[in-house]
Design a protein around this motif. Structure first.
Motif, short mmCIF file in Angstrom:
data_model
loop_
_atom_site.label_atom_id
_atom_site.label_comp_id
_atom_site.label_asym_id
_atom_site.label_seq_id
_atom_site.Cartn_x
_atom_site.Cartn_y
_atom_site.Cartn_z
N UNK A 177 0.63 -1.42 0.01
CA UNK A 177 0.10 -0.11 -0.08
C UNK A 177 0.90 1.13 0.20
N UNK A 178 1.01 1.78 -1.24
CA UNK A 178 1.98 2.95 -1.21
C UNK A 178 1.71 4.34 -0.26
N UNK A 179 0.48 4.27 0.35
CA UNK A 179 -0.16 5.19 1.18
C UNK A 179 0.47 5.02 2.48
N UNK A 180 1.13 3.92 2.68
CA UNK A 180 1.46 3.57 4.34
C UNK A 180 2.67 4.42 4.57
N UNK A 181 2.87 4.86 5.90
CA UNK A 181 4.17 5.56 6.03
C UNK A 181 5.24 4.67 5.68
N UNK A 182 6.43 5.18 4.75
CA UNK A 182 7.29 4.44 4.34
C UNK A 182 8.48 5.52 3.73
N UNK A 183 9.64 5.06 3.42
CA UNK A 183 10.55 5.83 2.80
C UNK A 183 10.03 6.36 1.32
N UNK A 184 9.40 5.53 0.63
CA UNK A 184 8.85 5.82 -0.80
C UNK A 184 7.65 6.54 -0.74
N UNK A 185 6.75 6.57 0.32
CA UNK A 185 5.56 7.48 0.76
C UNK A 185 6.28 8.86 0.98
N UNK A 186 7.30 8.93 1.78
CA UNK A 186 7.77 10.21 2.33
C UNK A 186 8.31 10.77 0.76
N UNK A 187 8.85 10.35 0.09
CA UNK A 187 9.32 10.75 -1.33
C UNK A 187 8.33 11.14 -2.18
N UNK A 188 7.32 10.22 -2.10
CA UNK A 188 6.13 10.86 -3.08
C UNK A 188 5.30 12.14 -2.49
N UNK A 189 5.25 12.16 -1.19
CA UNK A 189 4.89 13.31 -0.55
C UNK A 189 5.56 14.48 -0.71
N UNK A 190 6.96 14.46 -0.89
CA UNK A 190 7.75 15.49 -0.75
C UNK A 190 7.64 16.18 -2.35
N UNK A 191 7.76 15.13 -3.38
CA UNK A 191 7.74 15.52 -4.68
C UNK A 191 6.32 16.18 -4.88
N UNK A 192 5.16 15.61 -4.43
CA UNK A 192 3.79 16.14 -4.78
C UNK A 192 3.39 17.21 -4.15
N UNK A 199 18.55 5.21 -4.18
CA UNK A 199 19.17 5.48 -5.45
C UNK A 199 18.21 5.70 -6.72
N UNK A 200 17.13 5.28 -6.29
CA UNK A 200 16.10 5.30 -7.59
C UNK A 200 14.92 6.14 -6.85
N UNK A 201 15.04 6.80 -6.04
CA UNK A 201 13.87 7.44 -5.15
C UNK A 201 13.43 8.47 -6.31
N UNK A 202 14.23 9.21 -7.08
CA UNK A 202 13.83 10.11 -8.08
C UNK A 202 12.73 9.67 -8.97
N UNK A 203 12.37 8.44 -9.02
CA UNK A 203 11.50 7.71 -9.91
C UNK A 203 10.15 7.86 -9.53
N UNK A 204 9.91 8.33 -8.04
CA UNK A 204 8.64 8.66 -7.28
C UNK A 204 8.31 10.06 -7.76
N UNK A 205 8.90 10.66 -8.43
CA UNK A 205 8.27 12.17 -8.97
C UNK A 205 7.35 12.00 -10.12
N UNK A 206 6.33 12.89 -9.96
CA UNK A 206 5.43 12.77 -11.07
C UNK A 206 5.65 12.68 -12.47
N UNK A 207 6.75 13.71 -12.79
CA UNK A 207 7.16 13.44 -14.50
C UNK A 207 7.90 12.04 -14.57
#
Length: 478
Positions: free
Chosen positions: A27-42, A206-214
């Motif tokens: 669940x991508x909405x659960x608190x996590x490193x990837x959710x943090x990045x998605x929230x930061x970018x969006x 290393x690939x956290x930039x892929x969470x950006x909307x673009x």
């Protein structure tokens, strides 16, 4: 009274799964490193814009001689918004540190040997959570990759420090850090803060930039209806690499940045700031060079990345038989000058030909050392094989029946059925018997795959799914 339901996994496997969710949950909405990045970018850009609007209003109010009360309210809103921005940043740092420390707890031991065993256990558990090319394997592999890379990176750097083969000025400072495995608390703390966390977070992000909307627009399409694991066009691939680089570096510098000292000791604060500034600079240089390949430092991260791209491939044609190619690819790239030879050789000595958790089929021997006319099952369970093609394994069957008390054994190349020449030794040992045992070993077994030869490998995920079979790293009988 409700009956207590026993958890299907042992404690260690539960911890690895929880850690996986802290990095990249289903669940991508659960608190996590990837959710943090998605929230930061969006979300963060809009908060920054809001602060700028408030500051512009305040400046305008000052020039128009607006009442002090109104200006004070604007200033209060500005401070609250800035504090929210800072609190979110510090929370992201705290989560990265928490995850990194949890990884250290699961892969470090009280001695060099125990650390190797714990690391093998961590990597093997990740591999054994997968079911080969089963439905949804690509997404699971994508989630597993950051953790797998992180532990490989730690062990690679340890090996360089142990062999004294690194001349990098920052890494050279930590040559004494191996003393942490002998109970040196000073080096345990210093290594964790100044080297381990920068290394681990580099691998995780290393690939956290892929969470950006673009980037997501390329991977999933504008309507978010494309297969993100499809083969991309060359132009898309290049654009994605560029976006990943730009947004990953931005995230390290602005999305994370340095932690804040909590205390009132000026000398301690100065030391704290200098320490974390140096650690962050090292992490950024490591990440930068992994993208642009300028100094060679990035190969520390690049080599595990290349290896994991094979071991946990997301390609549609993924097969377990290709796993040994991870080692071979590193070897070939080094021979062609694509990778630093010393680094590649150090890495290959750690991983060997067969990855942790790989299912080995082999010909056993009797008390006199004579090969039997049968085969057995084993699982690779240790790093640093003396011979890359002869893995250290836990034997898990006896007369083709599963056992939980099998011993550890180094499987010689001449008895490993992965190599075609050895399969000929067991031709026609009994098609029905092979079908029977293989159907017990894997849920997706297809009887048509049995052709009279013993299988070159087996799929141990179903075996490992049982709690009683998850102790593959506990010292067994010889």
């Amino acid at each position: 009274m409700n009956k207590k339901i026993e958890h299907p996994d042992n404690v260690y496997t539960q911890q690895v799964k929880k850690l996986l969710d802290k990095v990249s949950p289903v669940d991508g909405r659960s608190p996590s490193l990837y959710a943090d990045a998605k929230n930061y970018f969006s979300l963060t850009p809009s908060l920054i814009s809001h602060i700028r609007e408030l500051e512009a209003k305040r400046q305008s109010a000052l020039t128009r001689e607006t009442s002090a009360v109104d200006i004070g309210e604007l200033q209060q809103h500005i401070q609250q918004s800035k504090q929210k921005l800072e609190d979110e940043r510090l929370a992201r740092i705290a989560r990265v540190n928490e995850v990194s420390r949890h990884i250290i707890e699961l892969c470090e031991g009280d001695s060099y040997e125990e650390t190797q065993t714990q690391s093998a256990r961590f990597l093997g558990t990740l591999m054994l959570l997968t079911q080969g090319p089963a439905t949804g394997f690509a997404r699971l592999h994508q989630r597993l990759k950051p953790l797998y890379k992180a532990v490989l990176l730690l062990r690679l750097v340890d090996k360089l420090l142990q062999d004294e083969t690194t001349s990098h000025p920052y890494l050279a400072l930590y040559r004494p850090s191996l003393a942490r495995m002998s109970g040196d608390e000073h080096w345990q703390k210093k290594w964790q803060t100044e080297l381990a966390i920068p290394l681990i977070s580099s691998a995780l992000l290393q690939d956290i930039g892929l969470q950006h909307n673009d980037a997501q627009a390329i991977l999933l399409g504008e309507k978010r209806n494309l297969d993100e694991f499809r083969l991309l066009e060359e132009s898309q691939r290049k654009q994605l690499l560029k976006l990943n680089y730009l947004h990953t570096m931005s995230y390290l510098k602005r999305g994370l940045g340095q932690p804040v000292y909590e205390g009132d000791n000026t000398e301690e604060q100065h030391r704290f700031d200098k320490t974390h500034e140096a650690a962050n600079q090292f992490r950024e240089k490591l990440m930068y060079d992994a993208f642009v390949s300028k100094t060679g430092l990035g190969e520390l991260l690049k080599i595990p990345q290349i290896y994991v791209s094979i071991i946990l491939s997301t390609k549609h044609d993924y097969t377990r038989k290709e796993l040994a190619k991870g080692y071979l690819l590193i070897e070939q790239l080094a021979k062609k000058g694509g990778l630093n030879t010393k680094l590649a050789q150090a890495f290959m000595k750690i991983v060997g030909f067969f990855p942790q958790g790989f299912g080995i089929t082999f010909i056993p021997v009797n008390e006199r050392g004579e090969e039997k006319k049968q085969f057995e099952y084993a699982i690779v369970n240790q790093l640093n094989p003396k011979n890359p093609g002869e893995p250290h394994c836990r034997v898990v069957s006896r007369n083709l029946n599963f056992v939980t008390s099998g011993g550890d054994e180094v499987i010689e190349k001449g008895r490993n059925l992965f190599f075609p020449a050895n399969q000929k030794k067991l031709m026609r040992i009994g098609r029905d018997r092979i079908s029977e045992i293989m159907s017990q070993l894997q849920s997706n077994f297809n009887d048509k795959s049995v052709d009279g030869l013993a299988p070159p490998y087996w799929e141990p995920a179903d075996y490992f799914a049982e709690k009683k079979h998850q102790n593959l790293w506990k010292r067994g009988p010889k």
